[in-house]
Design an enzyme around this catalytic site. Structure first.
Site, short mmCIF file in Angstrom:
data_model
loop_
_atom_site.label_atom_id
_atom_site.label_comp_id
_atom_site.label_asym_id
_atom_site.label_seq_id
_atom_site.Cartn_x
_atom_site.Cartn_y
_atom_site.Cartn_z
N CYS A 168 0.88 -0.96 -0.17
CA CYS A 168 0.09 0.25 0.14
C CYS A 168 0.93 1.18 0.09
CB CYS A 168 -0.89 -0.21 0.76
SG CYS A 168 0.05 -0.04 2.48
N ASN B 267 2.41 1.70 4.37
CA ASN B 267 2.30 -0.11 4.61
C ASN B 267 2.60 0.44 6.26
OD1 ASN B 267 5.78 -1.74 5.49
ND2 ASN B 267 3.45 -2.12 5.33
N CYS C 133 -1.08 0.93 6.99
CA CYS C 133 -3.07 0.83 7.16
C CYS C 133 -3.26 -0.89 6.69
CB CYS C 133 -3.26 1.52 7.13
SG CYS C 133 -3.49 3.11 7.48
N ARG C 134 -3.52 -0.37 4.66
CA ARG C 134 -4.27 -1.50 4.61
C ARG C 134 -2.31 -3.26 3.93
NH1 ARG C 134 -5.84 1.86 -0.49
NH2 ARG C 134 -4.24 3.06 0.50
N SER C 135 -1.56 -2.82 3.43
CA SER C 135 -0.58 -3.86 3.47
C SER C 135 -0.22 -4.78 5.23
CB SER C 135 0.66 -3.74 2.26
OG SER C 135 1.09 -1.93 3.35
N ASP D 147 -7.76 3.24 1.51
CA ASP D 147 -7.28 4.18 2.18
C ASP D 147 -8.36 4.69 3.59
OD1 ASP D 147 -5.60 4.64 3.62
OD2 ASP D 147 -4.29 6.55 1.83
#
Length: 168
Positions: free
Chosen positions: A17, A20, A22-24, A134
Site C-alpha cells: 500500500c 505500509n 494500514c492496508r498492507s 485507504d
C-alpha cells in the site's frame, strides 16, 4: 506447483500500500493467520511494504491494529518499510491495494518480473471492488470495511496458493 501431498508449494507474497501502516500490514496479518489456521504457514511467506517512505520503521496505525485485534489478528510486531526493486526477486507474488500502487510497482518491476504483480482484490470472492480504499483519513467504519475486504481477498488468495485437489 503443489506439493506431492496436495498442499501448497513454497510461496511468498508481498502486500503493498502507500505507507505500509494500514492496508498492507492488515493484509499481511490476516493472511498469516489464515495460513496458520490452514496448517500451511511454513510453506507460505508473507510480508508487506509501502510505495512511499512516510512511516519507515513505524508500527501499523493504531486504528488498524485495534480493528484487526477485535477479529483476532495481531499486527503489533509489524514495522513499515518501503518496497524495493529486489522484492520482485524475493517474492513470487506482489499484490497492490489500488491502481496507483500497481502503477508505481509496474515502473519498479523489470520486464522479467512484471508477471508477479497483481491487484489484491483480484482474489476476492464476495467483493467486486477492484481497489482497497485507504482508511487513513476516515473513521472506524473505513477500517472495518478494509478488514472485510482483505479477509475476503486473503481467503481467495490462500485458496489459490493451496490449489486444493478436487475432492471426490
Amino acid at each position: 506447483m503443489p506439493s506431492a501431498e496436495g498442499g501448497p508449494a513454497a510461496s511468498s507474497v508481498l502486500f503493498v500500500c502507500t505507507g505500509n501502516i494500514c492496508r498492507s500490514p492488515t493484509a499481511e496479518g490476516i493472511f498469516r493467520k489464515l495460513a496458520a489456521d490452514a496448517g500451511v504457514a511454513d510453506a507460505i511467506r508473507a510480508d508487506s511494504a509501502g510505495t512511499h517512505d512516510y512511516h519507515l520503521g513505524e508500527p501499523p496505525d493504531r486504528r488498524a491494529q485495534e480493528t484487526a485485534a477485535k477479529r483476532g489478528y495481531d499486527l503489533s510486531g509489524l514495522r513499515a518499510r518501503k518496497v524495493e526493486r529486489a522484492d520482485f526477486q524475493r517474492f513470487d507474488l506482489i499484490l497492490a491495494m489500488d491502481r496507483d500502487h500497481h502503477a508505481i510497482l509496474a515502473r519498479i518491476a523489470q520486464p522479467s518480473t512484471g508477471h508477479k504483480l497483481k491487484m489484491m482484490m483480484s482474489y476476492a470472492r464476495r467483493f467486486r471492488e477492484e481497489e482497497v480504499p485507504d482508511p487513513y483519513y476516515g473513521g472506524a467504519k473505513g477500517f472495518e470495511l478494509v478488514l472485510d475486504m482483505l479477509e475476503d481477498a486473503s481467503q481467495g488468495l490462500l485458496e489459490a496458493l493451496i490449489k486444493r485437489p478436487a475432492s471426490g
